[in-house]
Write a protein that holds these residues in place. Structure first.
Motif, short mmCIF file in Angstrom:
data_model
loop_
_atom_site.label_atom_id
_atom_site.label_comp_id
_atom_site.label_asym_id
_atom_site.label_seq_id
_atom_site.Cartn_x
_atom_site.Cartn_y
_atom_site.Cartn_z
N ILE A 3 0.87 -1.19 -0.08
CA ILE A 3 0.06 0.09 -0.06
C ILE A 3 1.01 1.24 -0.06
CG2 ILE A 3 -1.76 1.18 1.23
CD1 ILE A 3 -2.72 -1.40 2.48
N LEU A 4 0.53 2.30 -0.80
CA LEU A 4 1.36 3.53 -1.01
C LEU A 4 1.32 4.18 0.57
CD1 LEU A 4 0.54 4.71 -4.18
CD2 LEU A 4 2.18 3.78 -3.92
N MET A 5 2.57 4.73 0.65
CA MET A 5 2.84 5.16 2.23
C MET A 5 1.53 6.29 2.58
SD MET A 5 6.06 6.92 3.59
CE MET A 5 7.35 5.56 3.13
N PRO A 6 1.17 7.02 1.71
CA PRO A 6 0.40 8.18 2.45
C PRO A 6 -1.13 7.51 2.77
CG PRO A 6 1.40 9.01 0.40
CD PRO A 6 1.79 7.45 0.53
N PHE A 7 -1.33 6.36 2.01
CA PHE A 7 -2.71 5.67 2.14
C PHE A 7 -2.80 4.36 2.96
CE2 PHE A 7 -1.99 7.23 -2.49
CZ PHE A 7 -2.44 8.53 -2.07
N ARG A 8 -1.79 4.45 3.68
CA ARG A 8 -1.68 3.19 4.65
C ARG A 8 -2.34 3.70 5.94
NH1 ARG A 8 4.58 1.68 4.52
NH2 ARG A 8 4.89 1.42 2.29
N GLY B 67 -0.28 5.79 7.97
CA GLY B 67 0.10 7.24 7.50
C GLY B 67 -0.97 8.11 7.50
N PHE B 68 -2.03 7.64 7.98
CA PHE B 68 -3.20 8.64 8.11
C PHE B 68 -3.24 9.66 8.81
CE2 PHE B 68 -8.16 8.52 8.56
CZ PHE B 68 -8.53 9.12 7.19
N ILE B 69 -2.67 9.69 10.12
CA ILE B 69 -2.52 10.58 10.76
C ILE B 69 -1.43 11.58 10.40
CG2 ILE B 69 -1.97 11.58 13.26
CD1 ILE B 69 -3.39 9.24 14.20
N PRO B 70 -0.08 11.21 10.00
CA PRO B 70 0.90 11.98 9.58
C PRO B 70 0.46 12.96 8.47
CG PRO B 70 1.90 9.82 10.15
CD PRO B 70 0.44 9.56 10.17
N PHE B 71 -0.24 12.23 7.29
CA PHE B 71 -0.45 12.72 6.06
C PHE B 71 -1.82 13.62 6.11
CE2 PHE B 71 2.75 9.81 4.82
CZ PHE B 71 3.47 10.34 4.10
N GLY B 72 -2.81 12.95 6.96
CA GLY B 72 -4.17 13.67 7.16
C GLY B 72 -4.04 14.95 8.11
N THR B 73 -3.32 14.91 8.86
CA THR B 73 -3.19 16.30 9.72
C THR B 73 -3.22 17.56 9.06
OG1 THR B 73 -2.26 15.08 11.68
CG2 THR B 73 -2.25 17.41 11.74
N ILE C 261 -13.62 25.07 -0.94
CA ILE C 261 -13.73 24.02 -1.90
C ILE C 261 -12.43 23.21 -1.91
CG2 ILE C 261 -13.87 23.74 -4.53
CD1 ILE C 261 -15.82 25.87 -4.50
N PHE C 262 -11.08 23.79 -2.11
CA PHE C 262 -9.96 23.24 -2.26
C PHE C 262 -9.80 22.50 -0.91
CE2 PHE C 262 -5.41 22.84 -0.82
CZ PHE C 262 -4.96 22.55 -1.81
N TRP C 263 -10.10 22.57 0.27
CA TRP C 263 -9.62 21.51 1.35
C TRP C 263 -10.55 20.43 1.38
CZ3 TRP C 263 -5.14 21.72 3.28
CH2 TRP C 263 -4.32 22.90 3.35
N GLN C 264 -11.91 20.84 1.01
CA GLN C 264 -12.76 19.71 1.24
C GLN C 264 -12.33 18.77 0.12
OE1 GLN C 264 -15.23 18.69 2.91
NE2 GLN C 264 -15.57 20.48 4.45
N TRP C 265 -12.06 19.39 -1.20
CA TRP C 265 -11.64 18.36 -2.20
C TRP C 265 -10.40 17.60 -1.87
CZ3 TRP C 265 -6.80 19.11 -4.40
CH2 TRP C 265 -6.37 18.11 -5.58
N LEU C 266 -9.41 18.33 -1.16
CA LEU C 266 -8.26 17.73 -0.90
C LEU C 266 -8.45 16.57 0.17
CD1 LEU C 266 -5.18 17.55 -1.20
CD2 LEU C 266 -4.92 19.13 0.78
N ASN C 267 -9.39 16.61 1.23
CA ASN C 267 -9.70 15.72 2.45
C ASN C 267 -10.56 14.48 1.75
OD1 ASN C 267 -10.02 14.77 4.98
ND2 ASN C 267 -12.34 15.22 4.72
N GLN C 268 -11.49 14.93 0.84
CA GLN C 268 -11.92 13.77 0.27
C GLN C 268 -11.06 12.98 -0.93
OE1 GLN C 268 -14.88 12.34 1.31
NE2 GLN C 268 -14.76 13.87 3.06
N HIS D 245 -8.07 12.41 -0.08
CA HIS D 245 -7.25 11.61 0.70
C HIS D 245 -8.03 10.57 1.12
CE1 HIS D 245 -4.93 10.91 4.54
NE2 HIS D 245 -4.10 10.63 3.42
N ASN D 246 -9.20 10.61 1.54
CA ASN D 246 -9.99 9.68 2.19
C ASN D 246 -10.39 8.71 1.01
OD1 ASN D 246 -10.07 10.85 4.65
ND2 ASN D 246 -12.22 11.86 4.20
N ALA D 247 -10.67 9.04 -0.18
CA ALA D 247 -10.99 8.11 -1.24
C ALA D 247 -9.64 7.23 -1.38
CB ALA D 247 -11.39 8.83 -2.53
#
Length: 322
Positions: free
Chosen positions: A85-90, A93-99, A116-123, A125-127
């Motif tokens: 699994i790619l590091m940012p999506f493990r 890595g959820f907390i370090p890359f999601g914070t 709009i930008f932050w909601q797009w980026l958050n979803q 990452h979640n996706a």
């Protein structure tokens, strides 16, 4: 009781029947130290576990070494596909890359564009996290996941922008009250979009079903009912997770920003805000994903009739995903 019980391949180290056991298990799962494991160390762990399965374990290997090897493998390798699994999506890595994304979502005085930008980026990452940690026992075309991603982003942006517009038009609210209420907008937007994200990204599981396995690890059939349980449990965790992350920081920062130090040193507001978000995220993630075990169990009586006739087991197991 020993800190490391006798090793069981593919089984959690801690009791999954209790919340505390699941919490300790998922604290291992999200341990960010596994992000720094080298390829050489990963292959050593895989080789050690393969030796255990084949009964050719070298003498002197301890239960602690086997549990640590399994922790590393499970943090990096997908249980269904066997791929890294790619590091940012493990999950580790959820907390370090999601914070940083959470900090952006909760910044005060957001413009329409930044919302709009932050909601797009958050979803986004979640996706990617949902896709990378999905139940992959049944293959599904990537186009299905892309459709889910578009739906999740659209729902998140629509809710966040809509609520911001409503707040701006609320004439009864003072400017200070508007600013305070606006800080809580990310929660309903993120919670609603998280449900959409999980359901849309994994909706093929509902139509195709997921594998269920017996006590010996043998696949006894494919169940749509188990898939519904898996998605419901995952969706519930994604609603609970944003509560501390999106609600606590605005409340805490509303108090901290009144302190003389932060009144004088406005440059400290963003670093303090980031630390508060990090602490909230670190608290929320393990608590939320510990609500249900990843490998969940269900009675065969609740599943399709063909499952019950295919096994003598009364209870079967399915991979809920994370």
């Amino acid at each position: 009781m020993s800190e490391y019980p006798p090793f069981q391949y593919g089984k959690p180290r801690f009791n999954q029947d209790t919340f505390l056991g699941r919490l300790r298990h998922f604290l291992d799962v999200i341990d960010p130290s596994t992000l720094f494991v080298s390829e050489k160390r990963l292959q050593e762990c895989i080789k050690l576990l393969d030796s255990f399965k084949q009964g050719t374990l070298p003498p002197g290997v301890t239960d602690a070494e086997l549990w640590k090897a399994q922790k590393i493998k499970q943090a990096i390798i997908h249980p269904d596909t066997g791929e890294k699994i790619l590091m940012p999506f493990r999950m580790s890595g959820f907390i370090p890359f999601g914070t940083p994304v959470v900090v952006g979502l909760l910044l005060p005085n957001q413009t329409m564009a930044s919302t709009i930008f932050w909601q797009w980026l958050n979803q986004s990452h979640n996706a990617c996290v949902n896709y990378s940690n999905r139940n992959a026992s049944k293959p599904a075309p990537f186009s299905k996941f892309f459709q889910g991603y578009v739906g999740a982003v659209t729902s998140a942006v629509s809710i966040a922008v809509g609520l911001n517009v409503l707040i701006q038009k609320a004439n009864r609210l003072s400017p200070t009250s508007k600013l305070l209420v606006q800080r809580f907008v990310p929660f309903p937007a993120v919670a609603s979009a998280n449900i959409c994200n999980v359901v849309l990204m994994r909706h093929t599981e509902l139509s195709d079903g997921i594998d269920v396995i017996d006590d010996s690890g043998k696949v006894v059939g494919t169940s749509k009912i188990a898939a519904r349980h898996a998605l419901l449990e995952t969706a519930l965790t994604r609603v609970v997770m944003p509560i501390p992350i999106m609600v606590l920081p605005p409340m805490i920062m509303a108090v901290l920003e009144k302190l003389p130090l932060l009144q004088r040193q406005r440059r400290l507001v963003l670093p303090v805000h980031s630390l508060v978000c990090l602490a909230s995220f670190a608290l929320a993630l393990p608590l939320a994903i510990s609500l249900f075990p990843q490998m969940s169990q269900i009675s065969v009586n609740q599943l399709e009739p063909e499952i019950a006739t295919a096994t003598d087991c009364k209870i079967v197991t399915y991979n809920k995903g994370l």
